[in-house]
Design an enzyme around this catalytic site. Structure first.
Site, PDB file in Angstrom:
ATOM      1  N   ILE A  14       3.545  83.260  15.449  1.00 28.27           N
ATOM      2  CA  ILE A  14       4.880  83.816  15.185  1.00 28.27           C
ATOM      3  C   ILE A  14       5.876  82.713  14.868  1.00 28.27           C
ATOM      4  O   ILE A  14       6.801  82.894  14.066  1.00 28.27           O
ATOM      5  CB  ILE A  14       5.370  84.700  16.333  1.00 28.27           C
ATOM      6  CG1 ILE A  14       6.536  85.566  15.870  1.00 28.27           C
ATOM      7  CG2 ILE A  14       5.747  83.862  17.555  1.00 28.27           C
ATOM      8  CD1 ILE A  14       6.252  86.435  14.678  1.00 28.27           C
TER       9      ILE A  14
ATOM     10  N   LYS B  94       9.428  87.866  23.001  1.00 28.59           N
ATOM     11  CA  LYS B  94       9.002  88.957  23.864  1.00 28.59           C
ATOM     12  C   LYS B  94       7.509  88.827  24.121  1.00 28.59           C
ATOM     13  O   LYS B  94       6.788  88.242  23.305  1.00 28.59           O
ATOM     14  CB  LYS B  94       9.326  90.308  23.259  1.00 28.59           C
ATOM     15  CG  LYS B  94       9.063  90.541  21.777  1.00 28.59           C
ATOM     16  CD  LYS B  94       7.686  90.330  21.265  1.00 28.59           C
ATOM     17  CE  LYS B  94       6.638  91.189  21.897  1.00 28.59           C
ATOM     18  NZ  LYS B  94       5.281  90.907  21.338  1.00 28.59           N
TER      19      LYS B  94
ATOM     20  N   ASP C 161       1.718  94.380  24.138  1.00 28.40           N
ATOM     21  CA  ASP C 161       2.380  93.251  23.467  1.00 28.40           C
ATOM     22  C   ASP C 161       3.098  93.740  22.210  1.00 28.40           C
ATOM     23  O   ASP C 161       4.276  93.460  22.030  1.00 28.40           O
ATOM     24  CB  ASP C 161       1.355  92.154  23.157  1.00 28.40           C
ATOM     25  CG  ASP C 161       2.009  90.972  22.502  1.00 28.40           C
ATOM     26  OD1 ASP C 161       2.513  90.099  23.206  1.00 28.40           O
ATOM     27  OD2 ASP C 161       2.060  90.954  21.243  1.00 28.40           O
TER      28      ASP C 161
END
Ligand code: NAI
Ligand SMILES: O=C1O[C@@H]([C@H](O)CO)[C@H](O)[C@H]1O
Length: 308
Positions: A14, A90, A168
């Protein structure tokens, strides 16, 4: 105005896909150092640990955390103790208690903190929130189905304790729902389907509600290798609102609506910049609370093993 000097911890998927491009496109930030255990990041100083970055690296004002949730608490706490502003991917941590401790520590340290619920910044979310504000809600249906082999190739952590499995991605849907819906949500029941070689679920069915008895159902699936689906449909007395593609597309009664042109992570970093300017925090724990409660009350069904 001097740019915010930023460090980043965890230069993985990410960080490469979204964070570094968003940082480099925002002149309010300058990425000056990375701490990671995998491939290094080009054009900045790289370190093998956050400690080495803080001790030997260039001065940083803020740090973005893109590591797996397991072990993230100690890293973020170290940055807060060093007086750094923090942006945390997150889920904020591996447990709700750790996340609560970070919220308290950020406020005590007088620094800015952001839990980066990136899906709340999807292009259609604010227009959806505005429309819903004057409507009478009847029911909510969430379908969040994607291919883990595409989005988390070779990432064993996601199947280990603290890795959340299908929650997730599923927590993104919960972060949108808790942002859009006016009352506090709670989990009534959940069924978690766990591969017998994993510690976290690959699929989940969740029934939620709120103090107004709203009927909210969610289906999460991490082994959905075709026609991926990230949709939230909210039925109201006055009509049906639907978000698709993770909130990028908005329709009302089947008619596509105008949405923001800003990308999720560009908006995340713009928000982080504003929080730093305002010396404020945005560390909402509601999405993680719903995940924790799903694990508390969820029945477990063992399913066939998962192989990457
Ligand atoms: N993969 C995706 O599509 C998305 C992932 N996320 C979130 O981002 C976080 C990371 O996910 P990915 O990038 O997919 O994982 P990843 O496994 O690709 O990257 C994690 C990186 O953290 C590094 N790392 C681990 N422990 C470290 C430590 N103690 N110090 C320094 N570096 C360390 C690893 O070397 C690796 O480069 C997760 O919380 C995930 O939920 C958010 C949005 C999308
Ligand atoms: O946050 C996340 O988003 C998905 C994927 O990138 C798009 O839905 C990924 O599984 C999860 O970490």
């Amino acid at each position: 105005m001097q740019p915010i000097r930023l460090g980043l911890v965890g230069y993985g998927k990410i960080a490469q896909d979204q964070h570094v491009p968003a940082i480099r496109a925002n002149p309010a930030f300058e990425l000056v150092a990375v701490a990671t255990q995998g491939q290094p990041c080009a054009a900045v100083e790289n370190f093998e640990s956050l400690g080495a970055l803080l001790e030997k690296g260039p001065r940083v004002d803020a740090i973005a955390f893109c590591t797996p949730p397991q072990g993230r608490f100690a890293l973020v706490r170290q940055a807060l103790e060093a007086g750094k502003h923090v942006l945390v991917e997150k889920p904020p941590c591996a447990t709700l208690g750790e996340a609560m401790a970070l919220v308290d520590q950020a406020h005590a340290a007088g620094v800015s903190g952001l839990f980066a619920w990136h899906s709340r910044y999807a292009p259609g979310i604010e227009a959806a929130r505005d429309w819903l504000a004057s409507r009478t809600l009847q029911s909510v249906r969430i379908d969040w189905k994607e291919d883990v082999r595409k989005w988390h190739p070779g990432q064993a952590w996601i199947w280990q304790p603290g890795g959340l499995g299908v929650f997730d991605p599923g927590i993104n849907a919960l972060s949108i729902a808790t942002h859009l819906l006016p009352l506090s949500l709670f989990v009534e029941s959940a069924e978690l389907r766990v591969p017998d070689n994993c510690q976290s679920p690959i699929a989940a069915s969740i029934k939620m509600s709120d103090p107004g008895h709203l009927d909210i159902r969610a289906e999460f699936d991490f082994d959905h290798g075709h026609d991926e689906l990230w949709s939230i449909e909210i039925r109201c007395t006055e009509g049906v609102l639907r978000l698709d593609n993770g909130g990028a597309l908005l329709s009302i009664d089947g008619v596509r609506q105008a949405v923001s042109e800003e990308g999720e992570y560009a908006a995340v970093y713009r928000h982080f910049q504003q929080l730093i300017n305002d010396k404020a925090c945005d560390m909402d724990l509601q999405p993680l609370r719903l995940v924790a409660d799903s694990f508390f009350v969820g029945s477990r069904t063992l399913v066939e093993p998962f192989y990457d």
